[in-house]
Design an enzyme around this catalytic site. Structure first.
Site, PDB file in Angstrom:
ATOM      1  N   SER A   1      26.490  41.892  33.651  1.00  0.00           N
ATOM      2  CA  SER A   1      27.527  42.589  32.884  1.00  0.00           C
ATOM      3  C   SER A   1      28.237  43.706  33.627  1.00  0.00           C
ATOM      4  O   SER A   1      29.239  44.229  33.150  1.00  0.00           O
ATOM      5  CB  SER A   1      26.936  43.165  31.593  1.00  0.00           C
ATOM      6  OG  SER A   1      26.810  42.146  30.632  1.00  0.00           O
TER       7      SER A   1
ATOM      8  N   LYS B   1      31.053  53.271  28.979  1.00  0.00           N
ATOM      9  CA  LYS B   1      30.870  52.047  28.189  1.00  0.00           C
ATOM     10  C   LYS B   1      30.373  52.428  26.799  1.00  0.00           C
ATOM     11  O   LYS B   1      29.472  53.269  26.679  1.00  0.00           O
ATOM     12  CB  LYS B   1      29.860  51.121  28.882  1.00  0.00           C
ATOM     13  CG  LYS B   1      29.725  49.756  28.210  1.00  0.00           C
ATOM     14  CD  LYS B   1      28.720  48.859  28.952  1.00  0.00           C
ATOM     15  CE  LYS B   1      28.705  47.442  28.384  1.00  0.00           C
ATOM     16  NZ  LYS B   1      27.737  46.567  29.081  1.00  0.00           N
TER      17      LYS B   1
ATOM     18  N   SER C   1      29.749  41.875  30.223  1.00  0.00           N
ATOM     19  CA  SER C   1      30.168  42.538  29.004  1.00  0.00           C
ATOM     20  C   SER C   1      30.914  43.852  29.233  1.00  0.00           C
ATOM     21  O   SER C   1      31.650  44.298  28.361  1.00  0.00           O
ATOM     22  CB  SER C   1      28.941  42.839  28.142  1.00  0.00           C
ATOM     23  OG  SER C   1      28.106  43.804  28.778  1.00  0.00           O
TER      24      SER C   1
END
Lengths: 494, 483
Positions: free
Chosen positions: A182, A77, A158
């Site tokens: 997320s 990420k 997210s």
């Protein structure tokens, strides 16, 4: 295809020398080259360094020094700082930022031998539930509603890029971060597994901060076992993070095969929200049946402050973010828009650098911390947070784990909910309470809705008892026999 | 005598409270491992934490905590076993994270007291409200370039103790005495070097005025005053300004002001309306600071003797007056020096030499007690030469000057210069006889009753003996021959 292997299978294949880390990495790089232009799961590709890392892994294996994840290709990420590799947080304000340091979690993964394929897309500064707020464009969910190949759905957020990459076989696993859901919500939307461990289990050092008291790193993978292997490598005490827990890291992978016999599984009645879709409710019921079949006993429990979870979260998280994001000021790194004086430099830089959702949360956070409003908002929210925490403590006196749906719906269309932030925030209604309490929670794929889109179930455990969470999630995985695959995946692009 | 400002409407009392920012003596910063040495090249002592790079996290420096606890113990203050760090949010270019980590609601040290000594010999107890730990900011340099500002982050993140007094001070003199006493205590403890020129101690001064017996009136805060003298001046001019406003029928606005030392005025920096909203909240990157009682006890046991205790001991052990004791304990090094000289010797004589000849010599040579040209042991040896009658007091002064100039031992100087005191009564009698013979008129005057001339004869005899005569023997011989 090498890209279809689970992480555990790939690891076994590498150990047995059936293929090399270089071949495994090339297979993934080829899949990324083919599909990433469409899915936009990666912001930054690291093909050259990935090849070098794969070669290193092969060499280490030849020397008999292969780490537990040697040669395993992962997506990272783009919130984890990676030394020498651009780290953007999906924001224009960090669009050109190349960290001179490596986050503790990614350093741990590197030490275990993992190969980093690139940096995965996300909502800007991890603020969002759709990956629509990324300054680098939205991510397309590789799943398609039955009979609508043209539909473009969100992967959730997210950590949308991480989830989409793993689902589409553009990585064997990925790192994510979870502040209010997320990891779990995108895992559910993309039909994969993902765990937010206990707050403090993974170091936050070197992860771009959103809300410090909630942010926690965790893995995505296509199986519960793979998540356990990844978390084992990511976790551990870090003296550089004062909130990191000084506890040994258990053998998470071993916990996946634990029996559920005699275990009590709590069903929080407050999660049976009015207006819950029949499909979600039915899936939840099926989950209970599976656990009963596996030897566990379902018990209804109460988490009375659940209904305040979302409201509390949207005070605490923005308050912390308004302060955490003050450092993006154009003075030392990242974007700078010059101005006639310091104030104008700040205003122009931050106006140009932050997207709408980030600005909205900074404004909310600034407001709730302001003189005259602090007591009514921030302080009250902290008190409610303590009550939410107590709810879980009391529930876990009666049960070993909780089972809930992960999200109120399957993946929705890109662009939906964009004009109604509150509707968007409702995506987190089932995931936020565990974040507020800091307890571990995992989403495991459990079935498809009537459109053929994946739905996840959430297993919530006691603090630092990820082992039970893995055991319960693995049982659901076995019982559910979830074997559906996304429409878009390596080697298959309609 | 209390300090008042005489206005047209009567006498005004001044009410003063001080917030002192004292830089903690430590190798590393409060939340990072970067060094803290003064005077390094700009931006050479900056970690990624100090520069607030993405993902960087603070970790508390245990030594800074120990220093704060030591200081609290030295001020006789309550140590809070649980304290907390808060973020004070504001934007400035030399504040990289956009917030200062400080202790707002729950400081590490609670109420304590400082006893100050005033010129008239009286003492007064000044309440200390609290002491908390916080980070310093960096430095903005606005004078290096016509259109740009430069930022030096060496100081960013350095640990400060903010020590807040009660509004117990009533005059510039009291404020000065408070600052000096606080500085002495901090230096004894080794928790702050007290160097105001290098900015390691700075004061914010809260000033208000009132008529005797009134409740407090509106105060103004004069920010960042960096010497004792300036603090005293700032209080004086600020109090006068406020008296003038009240007497003209106006009202003092609560505001933050700056002291302009060059012009001797204070001027407005920002009003209450322009005051920042700092949006304090607990720093979520840090856990509450929880102290162990046993650790505090350990720190307490290792504390040095503090100035007040040392002063009391000097008065008792050495029989010194209050004033001498207070002067000698003001610096640990002076007190140590004095004790080396005084031990086993005439303690009052030792005090006179240290406070008189030694201080004068240090002033003249621009040295400090630590770099004194005359080590304590050497001064002691000089006192010994007087005690055993090797030299007399007058010669001792001469020997001392030679010690300052050459660094030689007193005994060596006495031998080299032949300064040994003459105790040979034959030689003394001869010198007396010669002096009397050379001054028949004075002798006649003396004999006719002008006994004050005895001193004249002593002087003449000593002069004739190059100062080396034993004063008591010279006196005896003179008395005998003057009959």
């Amino acid at each position: 295809m090498l890209t279809d292997l689970t992480l555990a299978e790939a690891s076994a294949g590498l150990a047995a020398r059936r293929f090399s880390a270089a071949e495994l990495t090339e297979a993934h790089l080829a899949a990324i080259a083919a599909l990433n232009p469409r899915l936009n799961a990666y912001i930054t590709l690291a093909a050259d360094s990935a090849r070098a890392e794969a070669a290193d892994a092969d060499a280490a294996r030849a020397r008999g020094e292969a780490g537990p994840l040697a040669g395993i290709p992962l997506a990272i990420k783009d919130l984890f700082c990676t030394a020498g590799l651009r780290t953007t947080a999906a924001s224009r304000i960090l669009g050109n930022f190349i960290p001179p340091y490596e986050s503790t979690v990614t350093a741990n993964l590197r030490r275990a031998g993992a190969v980093f394929l690139g940096k995965a897309n996300l909502d800007e500064f991890a603020m969002g539930s759709s990956n629509m707020t990324s300054a680098f464009g939205p991510v397309e969910n590789p799943w398609k509603p039955r009979g609508d190949a043209a539909a473009k759905l969100v992967p959730g957020g997210s950590s949308g890029g991480s989830a989409a990459a793993v689902a589409a076989r553009l990585a064997l696993g990925a790192t994510g971060t979870d502040t209010g859901g997320s990891i779990r919500q995108p895992a559910s939307f993309c039909g994969i597994a993902g765990i937010k461990p206990t707050y403090g289990r993974c170091s936050r050092w070197g992860i771009v901060a959103f809300a410090s008291s909630l942010d926690q790193a965790g893995p995505f993978a296509r199986t519960v076992q793979d998540c356990a292997m990844l978390l084992g490598a990511m976790a551990g005490h870090d003296p550089k993070d004062s909130t990191s827990a000084d506890r040994p890291v258990p053998d998470f992978a071993a916990a996946c095969s634990r029996s559920l016999r005699g275990m009590r599984i709590g069903i929080p009645r407050e999660y049976r929200a009015p207006g819950m879709s029949g499909e979600i409710e039915a899936l939840w019921q099926r989950g209970l049946d599976w656990l009963r079949a596996a030897g566990a006993e379902p018990v209804e429990v109460s988490l009375p402050h659940t209904k305040y979870g979302l409201a509390t979260y949207y005070i605490v998280a923005p308050a912390e973010c308004s302060s955490n994001l003050a450092r993006y000021d154009g003075v030392r790194f990242g974007l700078r828009e010059d101005g006639a004086d310091l104030t104008e430099l700040y205003e122009r830089t931050r106006a140009a650098g932050f997207g709408d959702e980030v600005r909205r949360r900074i404004l909310i956070g600034t407001y709730v911390l302001s003189a005259g409003y602090y007591d009514a908002y921030y302080l009250k929210a902290q008190k409610v947070r303590a009550l939410i925490h107590r709810d879980f403590t009391e529930a876990f006196a009666k049960v070993d784990a909780l089972l809930t749906p992960t999200a109120p719906s399957a993946a929705f269309a890109q662009g939906a909910n964009m004009d109604d932030p509150v509707q968007m925030y409702l995506n987190d209604v089932f995931t936020v309470p565990a974040s507020m309490a800091g307890v571990p929670a995992m989403s495991v794929p459990a079935g498809l809705d009537s459109d053929g889109l994946p739905l996840g179930l959430q297993v919530i455990g006691r603090p630092f008892d990820e082992e039970t969470v893995f055991a319960v999630a693995a049982a659901i995985e076995r019982e559910a026999g979830f074997d559906a695959q996304p429409a878009i995946r390596a080697g298959v692009a309609p | 005598m209390s300090y008042v400002i005489e206005g047209g409407t009567g006498a005004w009392e001044v009410v003063i409270g001080l917030e002192v920012h004292a830089q903690v003596v430590s190798q590393a910063k409060l939340f990072s491992g970067a060094a803290t040495a003064f005077g390094a090249e700009p931006n050479t002592q900056v970690s990624f934490v100090d520069a607030a790079f993405p993902g960087m996290l603070p970790v508390i420096n245990r030594e800074c905590v120990a220093q704060a606890v030591r200081t609290g113990l030295g001020l006789g203050a309550h140590i809070n076993l649980v304290s907390r760090f808060d973020r004070k949010n504001y934007f400035y270019a030399d504040l990289p994270p956009g917030y200062q980590i400080s202790q707002y609601q729950h400081p590490i040290v609670g109420a304590g007291v400082i006893e100050i000594e005033l010129a008239d010999g009286s003492t007064k107890s000044i309440g200390v409200t609290r002491l908390h730990l916080e980070q310093d900011a960096g430095k903005s340099l606005h004078d290096q370039h016509p259109t740009k500002s430069y930022i030096d982050l060496n100081r960013a993140g350095v640990a400060l103790m903010e020590i807040v007094s009660e509004p117990d001070l009533r005059s510039p003199e009291e404020a000065g005495a408070y600052l000096r006493k606080l500085r002495t205590i901090l230096r004894y403890l080794g928790t702050c070097d007290g160097n105001m020129e290098e900015g390691s101690m700075r004061a914010d001064v809260n000033v208000s005025v009132r008529k005797h017996g009134e409740p407090f009136r509106t105060r103004c805060e004069v920010k960042n005053v960096n010497s004792v003298r300036f603090v005293m001046q700032a209080i004086e001019v600020e109090a006068k300004r406020q008296v003038e406003i009240w007497e003209a029928g106006g009202a003092v606005d609560q505001e933050t002001r700056l002291f302009d030392a060059a012009r001797g005025i204070t001027r407005s920096m920002r009003s209450k309306e322009e005051a920042h909203d700092y949006r304090y909240f607990p720093d979520p990157d840090l856990l509450p600071l929880v102290l162990d009682e046993a650790w505090i006890a350990e720190l307490k046991a290792a504390l040095p003797e503090l100035p007040d205790a040392k002063r009391r001991r000097f008065m008792q052990q050495y029989g010194l007056p209050f004033y001498d004791s207070a002067v000698l304990v003001a610096e640990q090094a002076t007190a140590d020096y004095y004790e080396t000289v005084a031990r086993g010797r005439d303690a009052k004589l030792a005090a006179n030499w240290v406070m008189g000849d030694l201080f004068a010599a240090l002033n003249r040579t621009g040295r400090t007690i630590e770099t004194s040209p005359v080590p304590a042991a050497a001064l002691g040896a000089l006192l010994d030469l007087m005690a055993d009658n090797t030299i007399n007091g007058r010669i001792a002064k001469e020997v001392f000057e030679a010690m300052v100039d050459t660094g030689e031992a007193p005994g060596a100087i006495v031998e080299r210069k032949g300064l040994r005191q003459v105790t040979d009564t034959g030689a003394i009698d001869a010198a007396v006889a010669a002096v009397l013979a050379a001054n028949p008129e004075k002798l006649a005057e003396y004999r006719s009753g002008k006994e004050k001339l005895f001193g004249f004869f002593v002087g003449q005899v000593m002069k004739a003996m190059a100062g080396k005569g034993n004063p008591a023997l010279v006196n005896d011989a003179l008395k005998r021959q003057l009959g």
